[in-house]
Design a protein around this motif. Structure first.
Motif, PDB file in Angstrom:
ATOM      1  N   ASP A 171       0.972  -1.225  -0.077  1.00 52.66           N
ATOM      2  CA  ASP A 171       0.398   0.087  -0.452  1.00 52.66           C
ATOM      3  C   ASP A 171       0.936   1.587   0.129  1.00 52.66           C
ATOM      4  O   ASP A 171       2.100   0.797   0.196  1.00 52.66           O
ATOM      5  N   GLU A 172       0.292   2.472  -0.085  1.00 49.95           N
ATOM      6  CA  GLU A 172       0.828   3.927  -0.520  1.00 49.95           C
ATOM      7  C   GLU A 172      -0.026   4.820  -0.059  1.00 49.95           C
ATOM      8  O   GLU A 172      -0.803   5.068   0.448  1.00 49.95           O
ATOM      9  N   GLU A 173       1.023   5.590   1.231  1.00 52.59           N
ATOM     10  CA  GLU A 173       0.347   6.749   1.172  1.00 52.59           C
ATOM     11  C   GLU A 173       0.931   8.182   0.711  1.00 52.59           C
ATOM     12  O   GLU A 173       2.030   8.355   1.135  1.00 52.59           O
ATOM     13  N   TYR A 174       0.583   8.483   0.866  1.00 49.86           N
ATOM     14  CA  TYR A 174       1.295   9.977  -0.508  1.00 49.86           C
ATOM     15  C   TYR A 174       0.365  11.516  -0.482  1.00 49.86           C
ATOM     16  O   TYR A 174      -1.152  11.402  -0.585  1.00 49.86           O
ATOM     17  N   ASN A 175       1.211  12.387   0.168  1.00 52.39           N
ATOM     18  CA  ASN A 175       0.818  13.422   0.180  1.00 52.39           C
ATOM     19  C   ASN A 175       1.017  14.996  -0.222  1.00 52.39           C
ATOM     20  O   ASN A 175       2.564  14.616   0.117  1.00 52.39           O
ATOM     21  N   HIS A 187      -3.845  11.369   8.294  1.00 47.85           N
ATOM     22  CA  HIS A 187      -3.545  10.719   6.465  1.00 47.85           C
ATOM     23  C   HIS A 187      -2.856   8.870   7.203  1.00 47.85           C
ATOM     24  O   HIS A 187      -3.393   8.275   6.980  1.00 47.85           O
ATOM     25  N   LEU A 188      -1.320   9.915   7.719  1.00 45.59           N
ATOM     26  CA  LEU A 188      -1.076   8.413   7.742  1.00 45.59           C
ATOM     27  C   LEU A 188      -1.881   7.322   9.117  1.00 45.59           C
ATOM     28  O   LEU A 188      -1.691   6.499   8.610  1.00 45.59           O
ATOM     29  N   HIS A 191      -5.004   5.963   7.634  1.00 45.18           N
ATOM     30  CA  HIS A 191      -5.089   4.881   6.366  1.00 45.18           C
ATOM     31  C   HIS A 191      -4.493   3.562   7.504  1.00 45.18           C
ATOM     32  O   HIS A 191      -5.142   2.668   6.448  1.00 45.18           O
ATOM     33  N   GLU A 195      -7.154   0.759   7.033  1.00 47.26           N
ATOM     34  CA  GLU A 195      -6.747  -0.848   5.744  1.00 47.26           C
ATOM     35  C   GLU A 195      -6.263  -2.135   7.153  1.00 47.26           C
ATOM     36  O   GLU A 195      -6.336  -2.960   6.365  1.00 47.26           O
ATOM     37  N   CYS A 267      -1.215   0.561  -5.491  1.00 47.42           N
ATOM     38  CA  CYS A 267      -0.209   1.281  -5.400  1.00 47.42           C
ATOM     39  C   CYS A 267      -0.030   2.346  -6.538  1.00 47.42           C
ATOM     40  O   CYS A 267       1.053   2.223  -8.083  1.00 47.42           O
TER      41      CYS A 267
END
Length: 333
Positions: A171-175, A187-188, A191, A195, A267
């Protein structure tokens, strides 16, 4: 449709839904259909296919869409290629003879034409080989590594290394334009909860630059993560060669379960970075720069690099993870 300019596509889009008129019952469906070989990277149709902002090319939040649905047919030389039984034996083997690598990528293998603006850092990446055929899910008995890049465009890649040596990008988290504190809180951590990663043993493998001050306050980014309950590990060196090699070793490897690197289809930002978004910029004289270009794709790529480096370090070095101020149960609350 890749040959149709953006202006014409937008003009067509503004004319749909008018017939039949409401007086005559209205239309039951409105929209545009397009069919195409793969476009060039960074073009308008590339933005359409990758779900990016159609004006800026920037990634959109996970819950937003640019209005297009995309369906990709397997490449002609893929094991999942369609309609092969209807063609002469060796049909595509004959077609590719004498063709350039670029031509084969676009017309045979269903891959984007390379942008003229740079050279991909990860030339070993192959979408057919390295993108998993289904969404990856974490093994709850294996430590999850959060490869993390700091700065005002924070990015995290959720990684696990299987017992047989596969590195899985789950998975990914991007801002964009987001400081460390806000990124973690808004966000993190949400998430992780959303998930279902709650309860997993986690460690953040981060950029050595995390020892610099956060843009949001006077604390180091590393300390911000610690205060939020995360264990932290940083590599001894931030040298580009070591970071790229850490990923290339997985891209080139094969395990008993298949390719040594697999990335989940979800992703999308990471896949784009691997395909060439993370690149060495091209100079006017045709040479490429020695350092990768800093752009919207470099942050997620570097997050992957730090996560890959974690598994390349000796066990004694990995044991130097910083103890968090909170338990993970407290973090996830």
């Amino acid at each position: 449709c890749r040959e149709i300019p953006k202006e014409i596509a937008e003009g067509l889009d503004s004319r749909i839904g008018r017939y039949p008129s409401v007086r005559n019952g209205g239309c039951t469906w409105r929209g545009l259909w397009g069919d195409t070989n793969f476009p060039e990277e960074e073009s308008y149709w590339y933005r359409v296919m990758e779900g990016l902002d159609l004006e800026t090319g920037d990634p959109l939040p996970a819950d937003e869409s640019n209005g297009w649905d995309v369906f990709i047919q397997p490449g002609a030389r893929s094991v999942e290629a369609e309609n092969i039984d209807h063609l002469d034996p060796g049909y595509y083997d004959e077609i590719v003879k004498g063709k350039s690598e670029e031509w084969i990528a676009v017309y045979i293998d269903c891959r984007y034409g390379r942008s003229k603006g740079g050279k991909p850092v990860f030339s070993l990446f192959n979408r057919d080989l390295h993108v998993a055929k289904k969404m990856l899910v974490p093994n709850r008995h294996i430590k999850m590594i959060l490869g993390a890049d700091a700065g005002l465009t924070p990015a995290v890649v959720f990684l696990q290394r299987t017992l047989r040596g596969q590195l899985l990008a789950i998975d990914e988290e991007y801002n964009m334009n987001c400081g460390a504190v806000r990124f973690i809180d808004q966000h993190l951590k949400p998430h992780i909860t959303r998930e279902g990663f709650t309860g997993l043993d986690m460690v953040v493998a981060g950029d050595p630059a995390m020892t610099q001050r956060s843009q949001s306050d006077e604390k180091m980014v590393k300390q911000v993560y610690k205060d939020k309950g995360f264990k932290i590990w940083t590599p001894a060196s931030n040298a580009l060669a070591g970071r790229v090699t850490a990923v290339d070793n997985y891209l080139a490897g094969i395990t008993e379960d298949g390719p040594a690197f697999q990335v989940s289809p979800k992703c999308r930002h990471l896949i784009r970075a691997l395909e060439g978004g993370y690149r060495y910029a091209m100079r006017r004289d045709g040479r490429v720069n020695d350092e990768p270009e800093k752009n919207e794709w470099s942050h997620i790529a570097e997050a992957l690099q730090y996560g890959a480096m974690y598994h390349g370090e000796p066990a004694a070095d990995k044991a130097k993870e910083e103890t968090p101020a909170l338990s993970m149960d407290e973090v996830q609350k």
